[in-house]
Design an enzyme around this catalytic site. Structure first.
Site, PDB file in Angstrom:
ATOM      1  N   GLY A 132       0.819  -1.222   0.000  1.00  0.00           N
ATOM      2  CA  GLY A 132       0.000   0.000   0.000  1.00  0.00           C
ATOM      3  C   GLY A 132       0.847   1.264   0.000  1.00  0.00           C
ATOM      4  N   GLY A 135       3.146   5.534   4.176  1.00  0.00           N
ATOM      5  CA  GLY A 135       3.969   6.731   4.294  1.00  0.00           C
ATOM      6  C   GLY A 135       3.470   7.650   5.372  1.00  0.00           C
ATOM      7  N   TYR A 169       0.583   7.573  -4.342  1.00  0.00           N
ATOM      8  CA  TYR A 169       0.080   7.849  -2.997  1.00  0.00           C
ATOM      9  C   TYR A 169      -0.745   6.653  -2.501  1.00  0.00           C
ATOM     10  CZ  TYR A 169      -3.056   9.603   0.570  1.00  0.00           C
ATOM     11  OH  TYR A 169      -3.781   9.730   1.718  1.00  0.00           O
ATOM     12  N   ARG A 170      -0.248   5.986  -1.488  1.00  0.00           N
ATOM     13  CA  ARG A 170      -0.888   4.815  -0.868  1.00  0.00           C
ATOM     14  C   ARG A 170      -1.258   3.742  -1.890  1.00  0.00           C
ATOM     15  NH1 ARG A 170       0.845   7.554   2.524  1.00  0.00           N
ATOM     16  NH2 ARG A 170      -0.047   8.085   4.545  1.00  0.00           N
ATOM     17  N   GLN A 171      -0.415   3.584  -2.907  1.00  0.00           N
ATOM     18  CA  GLN A 171      -0.642   2.480  -3.843  1.00  0.00           C
ATOM     19  C   GLN A 171       0.659   2.067  -4.520  1.00  0.00           C
ATOM     20  OE1 GLN A 171      -3.490   4.026  -6.623  1.00  0.00           O
ATOM     21  NE2 GLN A 171      -1.928   5.022  -7.853  1.00  0.00           N
TER      22      GLN A 171
END
Ligand code: EPU
Length: 292
Positions: A132, A135, A169-171
């Site tokens: 994922g 961060g 971002y988150r992927q």
């Protein structure tokens, strides 16, 4: 019914998943296994593939909500020592997918390797973090990652180099079944200064997030340029509850499970938040939490 003959030592039926997740909610996995070696893991994945059994990988369960009815198919957890090692090679930190992200961060800091310290306090495993692209403070694990060794859904071990890896971002594009090992290339720095920086990030996190409560990480992704927590807070939704699920008073992007909470309560609260934010502000909040 699928046959797991030969795997009786590691496969269990109807394993409650609540105890394996931070929310401590939800029903059982139809099959659950904690393999002890890489060979055992790949053989099991191959068997699931042959038998047509859907297979998922569970890390520390800190970003997952399991539905009350449970999960069909096989859930694999990499808890054995063979999947949790961390070592330093020059400026590289090589961490196994089942290792705790917190241990990877502190190992790097103590060895004078900078880059991961902003991630201190993020729960979960290295594999989950990479999947994922976890961060904080504008930094994420993917930006330091040079290589990942994975197991595919058909049980093959493959190495993905930096030219193949994409992080946003988150992927990430790491959607293989298992992340076995990752290599992060870090920067040399003074271990004492690094430790102080890490401590500051830890203090900020502890002050602003509901650590130690029965909850997962942030429920929603931040919409571009905005904080989902601030949006939900501004809408006056802190403290809103359905059944045993409540929007955290400390940080509005966290949902806290109180006694008697069910997964259905959390799901209904998620829908209520999304509905209100959509109706009032026209913003579609996207889930960061994975629903199983
Ligand atoms: N804020 C509020 N009310 C709230 C929460 C936040 O007004 O209830 C305000 C804060 O005061 C601040 C701003 O919103 O002015 C941003 O808040 P914060 O620094 O807590 O950052 P965030 O955008 O809400 C993101 C990540 C967190 C990460 C922090 C710190 C996401 C969805 N969240 O939160 O990551 O720890 O930054 O870097 O990207 C996670 O992904 O699970 C997670 C916890």
């Amino acid at each position: 019914m699928a046959s797991f003959s030969g795997f009786e030592k590691i496969v269990r039926r109807s394993e409650p998943l609540a105890m394996h997740t931070w929310f401590q909610l939800g029903g059982p996995a139809e099959y659950f296994a904690e393999p002890e070696t890489v060979e055992e893991l790949t053989a099991l994945v191959r068997r699931c593939h042959e038998e047509g059994v859907p297979t998922r990988l569970l890390g520390q369960g800190s970003n997952i909500l399991v539905r009350d009815e449970g999960v069909p198919g096989m859930v694999i957890r990499l808890s054995a020592p063979a999947f949790c090692g961390i070592r330093v090679e020059g400026r590289s930190l090589v961490a196994a997918g089942g290792a705790l992200l917190g241990r990877a961060v502190t190992t790097a800091v103590h060895r004078g390797l900078a880059g991961l310290e902003t991630l201190i306090g993020i729960p979960g495993t290295v594999g989950g973090a990479l999947h994922g692209n976890a961060g904080a403070h504008g930094e994420s694990i993917g930006q330091w990652t040079l290589q990942a060794t994975v197991v595919t859904t058909s049980g093959e071990i493959c190495r993905r180099g930096s030219e193949e890896l994409l992080f946003g971002y988150r992927q990430s594009n790491l959607d293989d079944l298992v992340i076995l090992e990752t290599r992060c290339e870090l920067q040399e720095d003074d271990p004492r200064e690094l430790a102080q920086r890490m401590q500051k990030y830890w203090i900020v996190r502890k002050a602003s997030q509901p650590l130690g409560h029965q909850c997962a990480g942030c429920a929603f992704k931040n919409p571009r340029g905005m904080s989902a927590g601030e949006i939900i807070d501004d809408a006056g939704l802190k403290g809103t509850r359905i059944g045993g699920a409540a929007v955290s008073d400390r940080h509005a992007n966290f949902i806290v499970a109180e006694p008697e909470c069910s997964s259905q309560d959390v799901l209904r609260l998620i829908e209520l938040i999304r509905g209100q934010i959509h109706d009032r502000m026209g913003i579609e909040l996207e889930l960061e939490l994975e629903i199983w």
